[in-house]
Design an enzyme around this catalytic site. Structure first.
Site, PDB file in Angstrom:
ATOM      1  N   HIS A  80       0.770  -1.310   0.084  1.00  0.00           N
ATOM      2  CA  HIS A  80       0.166   0.023   0.100  1.00  0.00           C
ATOM      3  C   HIS A  80       0.812   1.223  -0.083  1.00  0.00           C
ATOM      4  CE1 HIS A  80      -3.436  -2.554   2.059  1.00  0.00           C
ATOM      5  NE2 HIS A  80      -3.157  -2.851   0.621  1.00  0.00           N
TER       6      HIS A  80
HETATM    7  C1  LIG Z   1       0.195  -7.098  -5.374  1.00  0.00           C
HETATM    8  C2  LIG Z   1      -0.447  -5.971  -4.946  1.00  0.00           C
HETATM    9  C3  LIG Z   1      -2.016  -6.289  -4.145  1.00  0.00           C
HETATM   10  C4  LIG Z   1      -2.813  -5.189  -3.838  1.00  0.00           C
HETATM   11  N1  LIG Z   1      -3.663  -5.573  -2.822  1.00  0.00           N
HETATM   12  C5  LIG Z   1      -4.688  -4.478  -2.843  1.00  0.00           C
HETATM   13  C6  LIG Z   1      -6.069  -4.867  -2.334  1.00  0.00           C
HETATM   14  O1  LIG Z   1      -6.198  -6.259  -2.218  1.00  0.00           O
HETATM   15  N2  LIG Z   1      -6.725  -3.907  -2.319  1.00  0.00           N
HETATM   16  C7  LIG Z   1      -6.508  -2.681  -2.294  1.00  0.00           C
HETATM   17  O2  LIG Z   1      -7.308  -1.901  -2.272  1.00  0.00           O
HETATM   18  N3  LIG Z   1      -5.433  -2.607  -2.826  1.00  0.00           N
HETATM   19  C8  LIG Z   1      -4.484  -3.221  -3.261  1.00  0.00           C
HETATM   20  N4  LIG Z   1      -3.164  -2.883  -3.371  1.00  0.00           N
HETATM   21  C9  LIG Z   1      -2.756  -1.507  -3.654  1.00  0.00           C
HETATM   22  C10 LIG Z   1      -3.652  -0.969  -4.750  1.00  0.00           C
HETATM   23  O3  LIG Z   1      -3.692  -1.675  -5.849  1.00  0.00           O
HETATM   24  C11 LIG Z   1      -2.964   0.499  -5.223  1.00  0.00           C
HETATM   25  O4  LIG Z   1      -2.737   1.121  -4.154  1.00  0.00           O
HETATM   26  C12 LIG Z   1      -3.397   1.161  -6.400  1.00  0.00           C
HETATM   27  O5  LIG Z   1      -3.524   0.335  -7.435  1.00  0.00           O
HETATM   28  C13 LIG Z   1      -2.564   2.352  -6.558  1.00  0.00           C
HETATM   29  O6  LIG Z   1      -3.165   3.204  -7.708  1.00  0.00           O
HETATM   30  P1  LIG Z   1      -2.195   4.239  -8.556  1.00  0.00           P
HETATM   31  O7  LIG Z   1      -3.124   4.676  -9.481  1.00  0.00           O
HETATM   32  O8  LIG Z   1      -1.738   5.294  -7.219  1.00  0.00           O
HETATM   33  O9  LIG Z   1      -0.837   3.465  -9.006  1.00  0.00           O
HETATM   34  P2  LIG Z   1      -0.950   2.056 -10.136  1.00  0.00           P
HETATM   35  O10 LIG Z   1      -2.053   1.651 -10.240  1.00  0.00           O
HETATM   36  O11 LIG Z   1       0.406   1.369  -9.677  1.00  0.00           O
HETATM   37  O12 LIG Z   1      -0.653   2.841 -11.472  1.00  0.00           O
HETATM   38  C14 LIG Z   1       0.559   3.536 -11.832  1.00  0.00           C
HETATM   39  C15 LIG Z   1       0.716   3.175 -13.003  1.00  0.00           C
HETATM   40  O13 LIG Z   1       1.726   3.873 -13.987  1.00  0.00           O
HETATM   41  C16 LIG Z   1       2.445   3.421 -14.869  1.00  0.00           C
HETATM   42  N5  LIG Z   1       3.844   4.052 -14.999  1.00  0.00           N
HETATM   43  C17 LIG Z   1       4.666   4.339 -13.913  1.00  0.00           C
HETATM   44  N6  LIG Z   1       5.499   4.980 -14.144  1.00  0.00           N
HETATM   45  C18 LIG Z   1       5.563   5.202 -15.717  1.00  0.00           C
HETATM   46  C19 LIG Z   1       6.188   6.006 -16.533  1.00  0.00           C
HETATM   47  N7  LIG Z   1       7.260   6.672 -16.049  1.00  0.00           N
HETATM   48  N8  LIG Z   1       5.546   6.180 -17.828  1.00  0.00           N
HETATM   49  C20 LIG Z   1       4.673   5.488 -18.160  1.00  0.00           C
HETATM   50  N9  LIG Z   1       3.758   4.819 -17.433  1.00  0.00           N
HETATM   51  C21 LIG Z   1       4.269   4.712 -15.951  1.00  0.00           C
HETATM   52  C22 LIG Z   1       2.518   1.969 -14.202  1.00  0.00           C
HETATM   53  O14 LIG Z   1       3.148   1.199 -15.154  1.00  0.00           O
HETATM   54  C23 LIG Z   1       1.323   1.823 -13.647  1.00  0.00           C
HETATM   55  O15 LIG Z   1       0.354   1.155 -14.884  1.00  0.00           O
HETATM   56  C24 LIG Z   1      -2.283  -3.968  -4.017  1.00  0.00           C
HETATM   57  C25 LIG Z   1      -1.097  -3.288  -4.835  1.00  0.00           C
HETATM   58  C26 LIG Z   1      -0.351  -4.786  -5.070  1.00  0.00           C
HETATM   59  C27 LIG Z   1       0.807  -4.381  -6.020  1.00  0.00           C
END
Ligand SMILES: Cc1cc2nc3c(=O)[nH]c(=O)nc-3n(C[C@H](O)[C@H](O)[C@H](O)COP(=O)(O)OP(=O)(O)OC[C@H]3O[C@@H](n4cnc5c(N)ncnc54)[C@H](O)[C@@H]3O)c2cc1C
Ligand SMILES: *[C@@H]1O[C@H](CO)[C@@H](O)[C@H](O)[C@H]1NC(C)=O
Length: 614
Positions: A547
Site C-alpha cells: 500500500h
Molecule cells: C500485489 C498487490 C496487491 C494489492 N492488493 C490490494 C488489495 O487487495 N486491495 C486494495 O485496495 N489495494 C491493493 N493494492 C494496492 C492498490 O492496488 C494500489 O494502491 C493502487 O492500485 C494504486 O493506484 P495508483 O493509480 O496510485 O498506481 P498504479 O495503479 O500502480 O498505477 C501506476 C501506473 O503508472 C504506470 N507508470 C509508472 N511510471 C510510468 C512512466 N514513467 N511512464 C509511463 N507509465 C508509468 C505503471 O506501469 C502503472 O500502470 C495492492 C497492490 C499490489 C501491488
C-alpha cells in the site's frame, strides 16, 4: 501465451488422464471458448503501437493505473478535449482476470519488480533482507496485480486529511465520489453510503470454506459485529467485499476504458511507452509536455492545458525528481538541476502484516484444487473457487486502543486466507522468502492449513524514495523504514498476539484451529513465544500488503512537507498535477485501491472546474 493462461491450460492437461473422453471434450471446448471470449474483450487500443500520436493534447495523463484510467475516462467526457494516456506496460489479458491466480501475476513481466533497500531491522526473512515491492506495469496498473480486497478506510481518515488543512477532503466531501465510482452488488450494504451505479463493480466471492465461517464466528465471539465495513461504522467483521464481478477481476482498465472502447476519438492510449521526463519551462516554471521513450526512440509530446502524473507512489516521485522537482541537494547529488525545491519522495507509508499460520481439521485450498476439473468447469460459468481473490475470504477491523467502542478507528485489520503458503508455492518467489526459512516455517505440515494476516493500519514510521541516478531507466532506491517508530513494532506484536488469542473462541475450536508451531530461524535463541521472540518474528516476516503511498504529500502552503495543494497542483509549477496514491498525507486505515479511485474521481471534477468545463 502468457504465464497465467499457460498455468490454466497446464491444469487442464494435467486432468486429461483422469476424466472420461466426453468430459475432456467438454472441458477443452468450454475452456477455449472462454479464452476466446476473454480475448475479444481485450483490445481496447485507441492508438495501436506504431500509429502516429499527434503533437499536442489538452491533457497528458502519465500512467494507466487505478487513478490514470479513471482520470482519462472522465476528462475525455468532454469531446472538445484531446487526452493522451501513456502507460509503460502492455495490454491486460484474460489470465489476469482470474482472482485465485493473483499470486502468480507477480511472477510475470506485468510487475515492475521493485525491492526495498537492505535493512537489519525488517524483512529479515527475505532474500538479502530486501522485501519485494510489486507494482503493476500494465493497462490498469496495480489494480491488475492486486488482491481485489475492497475497503474505503475509516471516515476519520478523511476528516484527518481535512484537519491537516486540505479543504474539500473531509469524509462528507469525498463520500459522493466513493458513491460515484461504486457499482456495488453487496446485498446488505448500507443504502445511504453505498454506490450502486458506478463503473467499479464490487461483490462477495461466491465460494466459501468452513475456515472463513469459523473466522467470522470467532471474531463475533470476540465482540465484533458482522457488518458492512464500508458503511457508517468500520470496526466489525465481514466476508470480503472485492472488486470482482461474476468471478472476474474488475480492474480500473476494465471499469473505465472497456466501456468506451472505440467510442472516444479524443482519447489516445499509448502503451509500452515510458515517460522519462516532464517538460518544464525553467523561466515560467510551467509544465508543457513530456518526453516518452518507446521502441528504443524518444519523443516529445506537448500538453496545452495540463500534465497529470498518475504513475503511482514510487514512479510519480521518481518522475518529479527526474524533472527537477524535489529536494534540491539530493537532485544536485545525482546531477539534476533543481527547478523547484520540494519534499518529493518523503512521507512514504505502507501497511505490513506479520502473517500467522494455523492448522485445522476442515478442508483448506490445496494446490491440487487448481487442477480439479470441477473447479475449472465452475469457473467457466464465473463461479467457484477460482473466483476467490488470492484465497482471501474474510476481513475484520479492530480498534485495539479502544476495544469497548463500537464505532472505532481501526488500527488493526485481520484478513483470513483459505490456504497456506505451503499449498501456494508462488508465494515463495512473490515475497522473496529465503528458502530455508520458507521450508522451516511453511513446509511438510501434513494437515490442512490457513493463515491470518494481521495488518497494521495506522503506522507511524515514514520511509523515503530516492533517485539512484539521473537515468530514468534505473530504479529508484526504496527505504521502507518499517518499525522506525517504536509504536509500530509494539502494535505489530500485539496484533500477532490478538490473532492467536482468537483460537480460544468456540468458532475456531470447532474446526480444531491451532497455531502452527514452528520456530523462526534467526529467532531461535529467544524464548519461544516471548515478547522478544514475537518482536524478532515480525522483523523477519515483515510482509508488505503493497500500500505504498504519501510520496507527493497533499498539504497546505504552510506545510513544508507538502508537494501538492488540496487541488493536487504541484507547488511552484504551473499546469502540473499529481493524481494517485502519492498524494495521501496519511495512509488510510484500509486497502487503498478504492480510495485511489475516489481521488481520481474528485480530481477529474476539480480539473474540469479549473478548466471551465463544469
Ligand atoms: C500485489 C498487490 C496487491 C494489492 N492488493 C490490494 C488489495 O487487495 N486491495 C486494495 O485496495 N489495494 C491493493 N493494492 C494496492 C492498490 O492496488 C494500489 O494502491 C493502487 O492500485 C494504486 O493506484 P495508483 O493509480 O496510485 O498506481 P498504479 O495503479 O500502480 O498505477 C501506476 C501506473 O503508472 C504506470 N507508470 C509508472 N511510471 C510510468 C512512466 N514513467 N511512464 C509511463 N507509465 C508509468 C505503471 O506501469 C502503472 O500502470 C495492492 C497492490 C499490489 C501491488
Ligand atoms: C474438528 O475438531 C473439532 C474439535 O475437536 C470437532 O468438534 C469437530 O467435529 C472436528 N471436525 C471434523 C470435520 O473432523
Amino acid at each position: 501465451m502468457r504465464t497465467q493462461q499457460f498455468v490454466l491450460i497446464a491444469c487442464l492437461l494435467a486432468n486429461l488422464n483422469r476424466d472420461s473422453n466426453a468430459q475432456r471434450g467438454n472441458i477443452i471446448t468450454n475452456f477455449f471458448e472462454f479464452l476466446r471470449r476473454g480475448q475479444s474483450d481485450l483490445n481496447i487500443e485507441h492508438v495501436d503501437d506504431g500509429v502516429q500520436l499527434i503533437n499536442e493534447y489538452d491533457f497528458i495523463v502519465v500512467g494507466a493505473g487505478t487513478a490514470g484510467c479513471a482520470l482519462a475516462a472522465r476528462l475525455s467526457e468532454n469531446p472538445a478535449w484531446k487526452v493522451l494516456l501513456i502507460e509503460a506496460g502492455g495490454p491486460e489479458n484474460m489470465g489476469m482476470d482470474i482472482p485465485i491466480l493473483a499470486h502468480f501475476l507477480q511472477l510475470t513481466d506485468i510487475n515492475w519488480n521493485y525491492r526495498t533497500q537492505p535493512s537489519d531491522k525488517y524483512c529479515l526473512a527475505m532474500n538479502n533482507r530486501r522485501c519485494n515491492w510489486p507494482r503493476g506495469k500494465v493497462m490498469g496498473g496495480s489494480s491488475v496485480l492486486n488482491y481485489m480486497m475492497y475497503t474505503r478506510g475509516n471516515r476519520r481518515d478523511y476528516d484527518r486529511w481535512a484537519a491537516l488543512g486540505n479543504e474539500g477532503w473531509s469524509y462528507r466531501d469525498v463520500l459522493p465520489y466513493f458513491r460515484k465510482y461504486e457499482g456495488s452488488e453487496i446485498p446488505n450494504a448500507e443504502p445511504e453510503f453505498v454506490g450502486r451505479r458506478g463503473p467499479v463493480k464490487i461483490g462477495h466471492p461466491d465460494w466459501r470454506s468452513h475456515i472463513s465461517e469459523a473466522f467470522v464466528r470467532a471474531a463475533q465471539e470476540d465482540g465484533l459485529k458482522y457488518r458492512d465495513y464500508n458503511g457508517h461504522i468500520q470496526t466489525g467483521v465481514s466476508y470480503l467485499q472485492a472488486t470482482i464481478h461474476k468471478g472476474m477481476r474488475w480492474s480500473s482498465n476494465r471499469a473505465y476504458l472497456y466501456p468506451i472502447k472505440g467510442k472516444r476519438a479524443n482519447l489516445h492510449v499509448k502503451k509500452n511507452a515510458l515517460v522519462t521526463k516532464v517538460l518544464i519551462d525553467p523561466n515560467t516554471k510551467t509544465a508543457y509536455g513530456v518526453v516518452l521513450s518507446t521502441g528504443g526512440q524518444s519523443y516529445q509530446v506537448r500538453a496545452r492545458r495540463e500534465v497529470i502524473l498518475s504513475a503511482g507512489a514510487i514512479n510519480t516521485p521518481q518522475l518529479l525528481m527526474l524533472s527537477g522537482i524535489g529536494p534540491a541537494q539530493h537532485l544536485r547529488d545525482v546531477g539534476i538541476k533543481p527547478i523547484v525545491d520540494l519534499a518529493v519522495g518523503y512521507n512514504l507509508q505502507d501497511h505490513i502484516a506479520p502473517a500467522v499460520s494455523f492448522t485445522t481439521n476442515v478442508s483448506s485450498i490445496r494446490t491440487s484444487d487448481y487442477f480439479e476439473a470441477t473447479n475449472i468447469m465452475q469457473y467457466i460459468d464465473g463461479k467457484g473457487l477460482f473466483g476467490l481473490p488470492g484465497a482471501v475470504e474474510a476481513i475484520a477491523f479492530w480498534d485495539l486502543s479502544q476495544p469497548q467502542v463500537e464505532d472505532g478507528w481501526a488500527d488493526l485489520e485481520m484478513f483470513q486466507l483459505a490456504g497456506s503458503f505451503e499449498e501456494n508455492p508462488a508465494t515463495l518467489r512473490a515475497f522473496g522468502i529465503q528458502l530455508d526459512t520458507y521450508n522451516t516455517m511453511y513446509r511438510n505440515v501434513n494437515s490442512d492449513g490457513f493463515m491470518i494476516f494481521p495488518m497494521i493500519l495506522r503506522p507511524k514510521s515514514r520511509g523515503r524514495v530516492l533517485l539512484k541516478s539521473n537515468n530514468p531507466f534505473k530504479y529508484p532506491l526504496l527505504h521502507a523504514n518499517y518499525f522506525a517508530h517504536p509504536d509500530d513494532l509494539d502494535i505489530s506484536v500485539r496484533a500477532v498476539l490478538k490473532t492467536i488469542s482468537l483460537l480460544d473462541r468456540p468458532g475456531f475450536k470447532a474446526i480444531n484451529a491451532r497455531l502452527l508451531e514452528r520456530i523462526m530461524p534467526g529467532c531461535a535463541k529467544l524464548p519461544y513465544k516471548s515478547r522478544a521472540y514475537w518482536e524478532c518474528y515480525v522483523r523477519h516476516f515483515t510482509y508488505t500488503i503493497y500500500h505504498y503511498c504519501g510520496t507527493a504529500k497533499m498539504g497546505p502552503p504552510t506545510d513544508p512537507a507538502a508537494v501538492v495543494d488540496a487541488r493536487l497542483r504541484v507547488y511552484g509549477v504551473k499546469r502540473l498535477r499529481v493524481v494517485d496514491a502519492s498524494i495521501m498525507p496519511e495512509i488510510i486505515a484500509g486497502h487503498p485501491n478504492g480510495p485511489v479511485f475516489m481521488i481520481a474521481e474528485k480530481a477529474a471534477d476539480m480539473i474540469k472546474q479549473d478548466n471551465n468545463y463544469i
